[in-house]
Design an enzyme around this catalytic site. Structure first.
Site, short mmCIF file in Angstrom:
data_model
loop_
_atom_site.label_atom_id
_atom_site.label_comp_id
_atom_site.label_asym_id
_atom_site.label_seq_id
_atom_site.Cartn_x
_atom_site.Cartn_y
_atom_site.Cartn_z
N GLN A 65 -3.83 -1.58 9.91
CA GLN A 65 -3.88 -2.88 9.24
C GLN A 65 -4.48 -3.93 10.18
O GLN A 65 -4.01 -4.11 11.31
CB GLN A 65 -2.46 -3.29 8.81
N LYS B 88 0.85 -1.20 0.00
CA LYS B 88 0.00 0.00 0.00
C LYS B 88 0.88 1.25 0.00
O LYS B 88 0.58 2.23 -0.68
CB LYS B 88 -0.93 -0.01 1.22
N ASP C 67 -10.51 3.50 5.02
CA ASP C 67 -11.04 2.15 4.84
C ASP C 67 -12.57 2.15 4.82
O ASP C 67 -13.19 1.21 4.35
CB ASP C 67 -10.57 1.23 5.99
#
Ligand code: NDP
Length: 297
Positions: free
Chosen positions: A96, A52, A119
């Site tokens: 994460q 990412k 997210d």
């Protein structure tokens, strides 16, 4: 002829379109920035985070990289998130998952500033999505929606069966496809492990999205002729390869291809789209927080 939908190519087009938006922000003195926070017991998480970060750097998005030891108290992770919330130069925050067992993942998500929650998992953003007024569409479902659009699949009036009802894939995807407007207006059936007669649900669908985390759960015998198949699954199974395993989806590609008019491969289907949509959300966050309007794909 079955069309194999090229997620890498479609994601590449989205990244190209985002380049212009990043440039415009930079011209206005705004350096879009994503902070990644890693405190995950899953060995694959480190790879995901570095992928990412690399994606961001390639596009001109800055990254901040915070890593916490696995045995840190939960309070350290909360404090990290709160510092990033207050940090002026940070537009997006990604913690994460999974986090270790002694940390409550819901509590972590709830502490992220919803305006920086790229997210799209914060309850405020989930609520906005369900209400049809999303701020950040979660990356994988948004990627699936874009993939369908780019592959020329009209969801309006289509019967879509989603296999899986998780908070990160199945449920938000159902909301996006149900919404009024382009990329929505579908009739959606959401299946899960207690669904009786899964085959009846997949056979009646124009589009099947498999997101169950079960290797090759959906095979050709469960599909109708001409169906569009989107395989979200990524499963590591033992194989006679150098690494000792291979990645397979939730769809048995060979038999499903014989029925499908279009199908995504694994890898190279949904995965690259998920990564592209994180970039999209980060650019959107930077635009909204800075007040610099940009055109988003
Ligand atoms: P979860 O484990 O959170 O959810 C799986 C869902 O599938 C659950 O709703 C479960 O039902 C349902 N399910 C499990 N077995 C069956 C079955 N036999 N029949 C019908 N439904 C079943 O998984 P995620 O949503 O997080 O991920 C799904 C897959 O997608 C995984 O392989 C994951 O690695 C992959 N993934 C890929 C991404 C990408 O970018 N390509 C991103 C995110 C995930 P129940 O609720 O009843 O338990």
């Amino acid at each position: 002829m079955t069309d194999v939908i090229d997620g890498d190519a479609i994601a590449g087009e989205i990244r190209d379109e985002l380049e212009g938006a990043v440039q415009r922000l930079r011209d206005e003195g705004v350096a879009p920035t994503l902070a990644t926070v890693l405190m995950s017991p899953d060995p694959a998480s480190e790879t995901y985070v570095s992928m990412k970060q690399r994606d961001c750097e390639e596009l001109g998005i800055e990254t901040r990289d915070v890593e916490l030891p696995l045995d840190s108290p939960a309070g350290d992770l909360y404090a990290t998130v709160e510092e990033l919330n207050d940090g002026d130069g940070v537009h997006g925050i990604l913690v994460q998952m999974p986090v270790p067992d002694h940390v409550d993942d819901r509590e972590v998500i709830e502490r992220i500033d919803p305006a920086k929650d790229v997210d799209g998992f914060h309850p405020e953003n989930v609520g906005r999505l369900v209400a049809g007024n999303p701020r950040f569409e979660p990356c994988t479902p948004h990627g699936v929606q874009k993939l369908l659009d780019a592959a020329g699949v009209d969801t309006e009036g289509a019967d879509v069966t989603i296999v899986g009802r998780s908070d990160i894939v199945g449920k938000p995807l159902a909301n996006l496809l149900l919404d009024k407007g382009p990329g929505g207006n579908a009739t959606v059936t959401v299946c899960h492990s207690r669904t009786e007669d899964l085959t009846a649900k997949t056979r009646e669908a124009d589009v099947v999205v498999a997101a169950a985390g079960v290797p090759e759960l959906v095979d050709g015998s469960m599909l109708s002729e001409g169906v569009v198949v989107i395989d979200v699954g990524v499963n590591q199974v033992d194989a006679d390869t150098e690494k000792g395993y291979e990645l397979v989806g939730d769809v048995e590609f060979e038999s499903a291809s014989e029925k499908a008019s279009a199908i995504t491969p694994v890898p190279g289907g949904v995965g690259p789209m998920t990564r592209a949509m994180l970039l999209h959300n980060t650019v959107k966050a930077a635009s909204e927080q800075s007040g610099v309007d940009v055109e988003l794909p």
